[in-house]
Enzyme design. Sequence first.
Site, PDB file in Angstrom:
ATOM      1  N   GLY A 231      59.600  23.584  59.819  1.00  0.00           N
ATOM      2  CA  GLY A 231      60.873  23.863  59.156  1.00  0.00           C
ATOM      3  C   GLY A 231      62.048  23.617  60.077  1.00  0.00           C
ATOM      4  N   GLU A 251      56.878  22.582  64.348  1.00  0.00           N
ATOM      5  CA  GLU A 251      57.182  21.216  63.906  1.00  0.00           C
ATOM      6  C   GLU A 251      58.550  21.294  63.240  1.00  0.00           C
ATOM      7  OE1 GLU A 251      55.521  17.672  60.963  1.00  0.00           O
ATOM      8  OE2 GLU A 251      54.641  19.677  60.876  1.00  0.00           O
ATOM      9  N   CYS A 285      61.583  15.279  57.814  1.00  0.00           N
ATOM     10  CA  CYS A 285      61.970  15.370  59.225  1.00  0.00           C
ATOM     11  C   CYS A 285      61.905  14.019  59.925  1.00  0.00           C
ATOM     12  CB  CYS A 285      61.088  16.381  59.954  1.00  0.00           C
ATOM     13  SG  CYS A 285      59.333  15.970  59.940  1.00  0.00           S
TER      14      CYS A 285
END
Length: 345
Positions: A231, A251, A285
């Site tokens: 997140g 992550e 991401c």
Amino acid sequence: MTTPAAQLPLITGSQRINTAAELLVKNPYDGSVVGHVAMGDASHLDQAVSAAHKAFDTTRRQPPHERAELLLRVAAAIKTHAADLAATIVAESGKPIVLAEAEVARAVITFTCAADVARQSSSEVLDAGAYAPGARHLAISKRFPLGVVYGMTPFNFPLNLVAHKIAPAIACGATIVVKPSPRTPITALKLVNFINDCGAVPGQVNVVTCPNELAMNPVHDARVKTASFTGSVPVGWQIKQQALKKKVTLELGGNAAVVVHEDADIDAAIPLIAAGAFAYAGQSCISVQRILVHRPIYQSFRDKLVGYVNVHIRSGDPNSRDVLNGPLITAEAQDRVLAQIGNAL
């Protein structure tokens, strides 16, 4: 949408638990109701950790072949229910259908790879003869599962990022409690139903939807040995700071750049860059966020990129197969992006 607007329960200890509180899950594209999900509280999180802690006494002793076989059964179940899972991902996250189908396929790979890892030896044989007292002796280094894992997952990959937490835990003999994003909990609940139906130990895999304000409770629980979070950067480092002596895996968000040199094949690069930037409204991401272009080709590159995006990057209903750029997850996210565009201009 394939999920009825009925209450979906929490799953702890392989038991399905309804609560008085509920979470309304809405389609970010049209605002329609996807489903009602039971909303847990602190007691449900504690119950889930207790179930995982109890199950660990069994899972830690499971032979590798049993773990691998469970993982392969789950992979097969995901493959069997691929269409329903993809439709659910579209409905609750707004992800375009072609990308949702790709995520389901990736989840099959995730559980299959975890089965391969489960079969690999966790031991290493070392020659102790480097010094005289160890001559003609061998040492064995062996890995053991830590215990209860706590996984926190975001909205943007509601199946495969949950799989990234669960599959490795099963492979090594750990147990897990997952808190999915309150925006996209239905896919996670469907997945854990498959896992339990495939023969998981009761309490091996638990999913609890709860307010984000309670998300840190298991991080502080002594029975939880490691936390895994995917997140935002601020929340990730908050978890790291509060986890004290626990192992933490983070992550977090990126700021991905593409470098385009003057000898690049621009016509080949532009479709890939455009898809990387605009797919799923950039809600990944690893989406392309910056393009660094060699000065001699800048003008040509910019014109071709803008022209390509205007023609080929379709926005709209995520159920349409020609749409790559669906809705942002919330109205607040839309406002934030519009503000960023305004600042840039």
